[in-house]
Design a protein around this motif. Structure first.
Motif, PDB file in Angstrom:
ATOM      1  N   VAL A  37       0.835  -1.193   0.000  1.00 49.93           N
ATOM      2  CA  VAL A  37       0.000   0.000   0.000  1.00 49.93           C
ATOM      3  C   VAL A  37       0.874   1.250   0.000  1.00 49.93           C
ATOM      4  O   VAL A  37       0.626   2.191  -0.741  1.00 49.93           O
ATOM      5  CB  VAL A  37      -0.959   0.002   1.216  1.00 49.93           C
ATOM      6  CG1 VAL A  37      -1.764   1.287   1.278  1.00 49.93           C
ATOM      7  CG2 VAL A  37      -1.870  -1.209   1.185  1.00 49.93           C
ATOM      8  N   ASN A  38       1.914   1.252   0.853  1.00 41.18           N
ATOM      9  CA  ASN A  38       2.786   2.413   0.944  1.00 41.18           C
ATOM     10  C   ASN A  38       4.099   2.026   1.605  1.00 41.18           C
ATOM     11  O   ASN A  38       4.103   1.309   2.604  1.00 41.18           O
ATOM     12  CB  ASN A  38       2.122   3.532   1.745  1.00 41.18           C
ATOM     13  CG  ASN A  38       2.976   4.773   1.819  1.00 41.18           C
ATOM     14  OD1 ASN A  38       3.875   4.861   2.637  1.00 41.18           O
ATOM     15  ND2 ASN A  38       2.691   5.743   0.960  1.00 41.18           N
ATOM     16  N   SER A  39       5.210   2.508   1.052  1.00 47.46           N
ATOM     17  CA  SER A  39       6.535   2.235   1.629  1.00 47.46           C
ATOM     18  C   SER A  39       7.341   3.519   1.826  1.00 47.46           C
ATOM     19  O   SER A  39       8.546   3.476   1.979  1.00 47.46           O
ATOM     20  CB  SER A  39       7.309   1.255   0.749  1.00 47.46           C
ATOM     21  OG  SER A  39       7.528   1.816  -0.529  1.00 47.46           O
ATOM     22  N   GLU A  40       6.673   4.672   1.819  1.00 47.98           N
ATOM     23  CA  GLU A  40       7.357   5.963   1.949  1.00 47.98           C
ATOM     24  C   GLU A  40       7.831   6.263   3.364  1.00 47.98           C
ATOM     25  O   GLU A  40       8.695   7.107   3.548  1.00 47.98           O
ATOM     26  CB  GLU A  40       6.416   7.097   1.555  1.00 47.98           C
ATOM     27  CG  GLU A  40       6.035   7.134   0.111  1.00 47.98           C
ATOM     28  CD  GLU A  40       5.053   8.255  -0.124  1.00 47.98           C
ATOM     29  OE1 GLU A  40       5.509   9.401  -0.302  1.00 47.98           O
ATOM     30  OE2 GLU A  40       3.843   7.992  -0.105  1.00 47.98           O
ATOM     31  N   HIS A  41       7.241   5.623   4.352  1.00 42.51           N
ATOM     32  CA  HIS A  41       7.511   5.950   5.749  1.00 42.51           C
ATOM     33  C   HIS A  41       7.972   4.703   6.495  1.00 42.51           C
ATOM     34  O   HIS A  41       7.800   3.591   6.020  1.00 42.51           O
ATOM     35  CB  HIS A  41       6.239   6.506   6.414  1.00 42.51           C
ATOM     36  CG  HIS A  41       5.653   7.663   5.684  1.00 42.51           C
ATOM     37  ND1 HIS A  41       6.073   8.956   5.884  1.00 42.51           N
ATOM     38  CD2 HIS A  41       4.699   7.710   4.722  1.00 42.51           C
ATOM     39  CE1 HIS A  41       5.382   9.760   5.089  1.00 42.51           C
ATOM     40  NE2 HIS A  41       4.554   9.035   4.367  1.00 42.51           N
ATOM     41  N   VAL A  42       8.519   4.905   7.670  1.00 42.82           N
ATOM     42  CA  VAL A  42       8.861   3.782   8.549  1.00 42.82           C
ATOM     43  C   VAL A  42       7.614   3.509   9.389  1.00 42.82           C
ATOM     44  O   VAL A  42       7.508   3.913  10.549  1.00 42.82           O
ATOM     45  CB  VAL A  42      10.093   4.098   9.423  1.00 42.82           C
ATOM     46  CG1 VAL A  42      10.450   2.902  10.287  1.00 42.82           C
ATOM     47  CG2 VAL A  42      11.279   4.498   8.559  1.00 42.82           C
ATOM     48  N   HIS A  43       6.632   2.854   8.776  1.00 42.95           N
ATOM     49  CA  HIS A  43       5.360   2.563   9.436  1.00 42.95           C
ATOM     50  C   HIS A  43       5.600   1.630  10.619  1.00 42.95           C
ATOM     51  O   HIS A  43       6.462   0.751  10.572  1.00 42.95           O
ATOM     52  CB  HIS A  43       4.384   1.915   8.455  1.00 42.95           C
ATOM     53  CG  HIS A  43       4.084   2.761   7.269  1.00 42.95           C
ATOM     54  ND1 HIS A  43       3.207   3.821   7.318  1.00 42.95           N
ATOM     55  CD2 HIS A  43       4.539   2.711   5.993  1.00 42.95           C
ATOM     56  CE1 HIS A  43       3.115   4.383   6.127  1.00 42.95           C
ATOM     57  NE2 HIS A  43       3.929   3.728   5.300  1.00 42.95           N
ATOM     58  N   GLY A  76      -2.044   4.625  -2.964  1.00 39.53           N
ATOM     59  CA  GLY A  76      -0.822   4.614  -2.160  1.00 39.53           C
ATOM     60  C   GLY A  76      -0.294   5.977  -1.757  1.00 39.53           C
ATOM     61  O   GLY A  76       0.735   6.064  -1.090  1.00 39.53           O
ATOM     62  N   LYS A  77      -0.988   7.053  -2.120  1.00 41.44           N
ATOM     63  CA  LYS A  77      -0.517   8.389  -1.742  1.00 41.44           C
ATOM     64  C   LYS A  77      -0.759   8.615  -0.259  1.00 41.44           C
ATOM     65  O   LYS A  77      -1.817   8.286   0.269  1.00 41.44           O
ATOM     66  CB  LYS A  77      -1.218   9.459  -2.574  1.00 41.44           C
ATOM     67  CG  LYS A  77      -0.808   9.407  -4.027  1.00 41.44           C
ATOM     68  CD  LYS A  77      -1.422  10.533  -4.810  1.00 41.44           C
ATOM     69  CE  LYS A  77      -0.969  10.414  -6.262  1.00 41.44           C
ATOM     70  NZ  LYS A  77      -1.544  11.461  -7.084  1.00 41.44           N
ATOM     71  N   SER A  78       0.241   9.223   0.379  1.00 40.30           N
ATOM     72  CA  SER A  78       0.144   9.432   1.817  1.00 40.30           C
ATOM     73  C   SER A  78       0.262  10.904   2.169  1.00 40.30           C
ATOM     74  O   SER A  78       0.797  11.702   1.394  1.00 40.30           O
ATOM     75  CB  SER A  78       1.230   8.640   2.543  1.00 40.30           C
ATOM     76  OG  SER A  78       2.506   9.167   2.249  1.00 40.30           O
ATOM     77  N   ALA A  79      -0.245  11.232   3.346  1.00 39.60           N
ATOM     78  CA  ALA A  79      -0.151  12.588   3.882  1.00 39.60           C
ATOM     79  C   ALA A  79       0.137  12.479   5.371  1.00 39.60           C
ATOM     80  O   ALA A  79      -0.474  11.666   6.071  1.00 39.60           O
ATOM     81  CB  ALA A  79      -1.451  13.348   3.662  1.00 39.60           C
ATOM     82  N   VAL A  80       1.078  13.282   5.842  1.00 42.10           N
ATOM     83  CA  VAL A  80       1.366  13.331   7.272  1.00 42.10           C
ATOM     84  C   VAL A  80       0.319  14.238   7.912  1.00 42.10           C
ATOM     85  O   VAL A  80       0.222  15.411   7.573  1.00 42.10           O
ATOM     86  CB  VAL A  80       2.792  13.847   7.542  1.00 42.10           C
ATOM     87  CG1 VAL A  80       3.028  14.017   9.040  1.00 42.10           C
ATOM     88  CG2 VAL A  80       3.826  12.905   6.937  1.00 42.10           C
ATOM     89  N   LEU A  81      -0.480  13.656   8.815  1.00 43.84           N
ATOM     90  CA  LEU A  81      -1.521  14.430   9.481  1.00 43.84           C
ATOM     91  C   LEU A  81      -0.951  15.311  10.583  1.00 43.84           C
ATOM     92  O   LEU A  81      -1.416  16.419  10.797  1.00 43.84           O
ATOM     93  CB  LEU A  81      -2.586  13.502  10.069  1.00 43.84           C
ATOM     94  CG  LEU A  81      -3.358  12.634   9.073  1.00 43.84           C
ATOM     95  CD1 LEU A  81      -4.343  11.743   9.813  1.00 43.84           C
ATOM     96  CD2 LEU A  81      -4.069  13.505   8.051  1.00 43.84           C
ATOM     97  N   CYS A  82       0.039  14.798  11.313  1.00 44.93           N
ATOM     98  CA  CYS A  82       0.671  15.578  12.378  1.00 44.93           C
ATOM     99  C   CYS A  82       1.933  14.850  12.840  1.00 44.93           C
ATOM    100  O   CYS A  82       2.171  13.694  12.472  1.00 44.93           O
ATOM    101  CB  CYS A  82      -0.274  15.794  13.561  1.00 44.93           C
ATOM    102  SG  CYS A  82      -0.749  14.291  14.419  1.00 44.93           S
ATOM    103  N   GLU A  83       2.726  15.533  13.621  1.00 45.07           N
ATOM    104  CA  GLU A  83       3.898  14.938  14.261  1.00 45.07           C
ATOM    105  C   GLU A  83       3.764  15.202  15.752  1.00 45.07           C
ATOM    106  O   GLU A  83       3.495  16.344  16.160  1.00 45.07           O
ATOM    107  CB  GLU A  83       5.187  15.546  13.724  1.00 45.07           C
ATOM    108  CG  GLU A  83       6.416  14.826  14.223  1.00 45.07           C
ATOM    109  CD  GLU A  83       7.686  15.230  13.498  1.00 45.07           C
ATOM    110  OE1 GLU A  83       8.755  15.146  14.138  1.00 45.07           O
ATOM    111  OE2 GLU A  83       7.608  15.616  12.320  1.00 45.07           O
ATOM    112  N   ILE A  84       3.922  14.156  16.550  1.00 44.35           N
ATOM    113  CA  ILE A  84       3.654  14.257  17.985  1.00 44.35           C
ATOM    114  C   ILE A  84       4.773  13.606  18.794  1.00 44.35           C
ATOM    115  O   ILE A  84       5.569  12.831  18.268  1.00 44.35           O
ATOM    116  CB  ILE A  84       2.299  13.597  18.337  1.00 44.35           C
ATOM    117  CG1 ILE A  84       2.145  12.209  17.674  1.00 44.35           C
ATOM    118  CG2 ILE A  84       1.151  14.446  17.885  1.00 44.35           C
ATOM    119  CD1 ILE A  84       2.398  11.100  18.584  1.00 44.35           C
ATOM    120  N   ASP A  85       4.812  13.944  20.086  1.00 44.35           N
ATOM    121  CA  ASP A  85       5.706  13.267  21.015  1.00 44.35           C
ATOM    122  C   ASP A  85       5.032  11.986  21.481  1.00 44.35           C
ATOM    123  O   ASP A  85       3.839  11.982  21.792  1.00 44.35           O
ATOM    124  CB  ASP A  85       6.000  14.149  22.241  1.00 44.35           C
ATOM    125  CG  ASP A  85       6.907  15.315  21.903  1.00 44.35           C
ATOM    126  OD1 ASP A  85       7.817  15.147  21.072  1.00 44.35           O
ATOM    127  OD2 ASP A  85       6.703  16.404  22.473  1.00 44.35           O
TER     128      ASP A  85
END
Length: 127
Positions: A37-43, A76-85
């Motif tokens: 589905v997607n390999s762009e990120h370290v899921h 397979g297109k992805s979007a970063v919704l947010c970055e959190i601690d």
């Protein structure tokens, strides 16, 4: 995780796997079809929406921050919704999931005072 219609199983091939590409994959229940589905990120952890259109995942496991990533299953297109601690205590992983109507994503995070909180994002507002 099983898709809500029971036709597909979604899983993460972790970044440490010697078999590439890593990412979010699916396989049909009969084992006949599968794909990335997607390999762009370290899921890290992934969930599929009840309507079957999206996956949502957190990234990791290194560091103290995670991204919450929404991916369109069809293209397979992805979007970063947010970055959190991430919360420093177990189970501090964000473990994102969908609302029953597939319109919102919920996850856990650490606030600026070090407490565990629940975040919620309306995905229509970020698309």
């Amino acid at each position: 995780m099983w898709s809500h219609d029971g036709e597909r199983l979604y899983f993460v091939k972790y970044g440490v796997s010697p078999l590439t590409p890593t990412g979010i994959y699916y396989v049909t229940k009969d084992g006949e079809r599968w794909g990335c589905v997607n390999s762009e990120h370290v899921h890290w952890h992934a969930a599929v929406s009840p309507d079957g259109r999206w996956t949502v995942s957190d990234t990791g496991p290194g560091g103290t921050r995670s991204r919450i990533v929404l991916t369109d299953v069809r293209n397979g297109k992805s979007a970063v919704l947010c970055e959190i601690d991430r919360w420093k205590h177990h189970p501090g992983h964000p473990h994102p999931s969908f609302s029953p109507d597939s319109s919102k994503v919920a996850f856990t995070y650490e606030d600026e005072s070090g407490f565990l909180r629940v975040g919620c994002i309306d995905i229509d507002s970020v698309l």
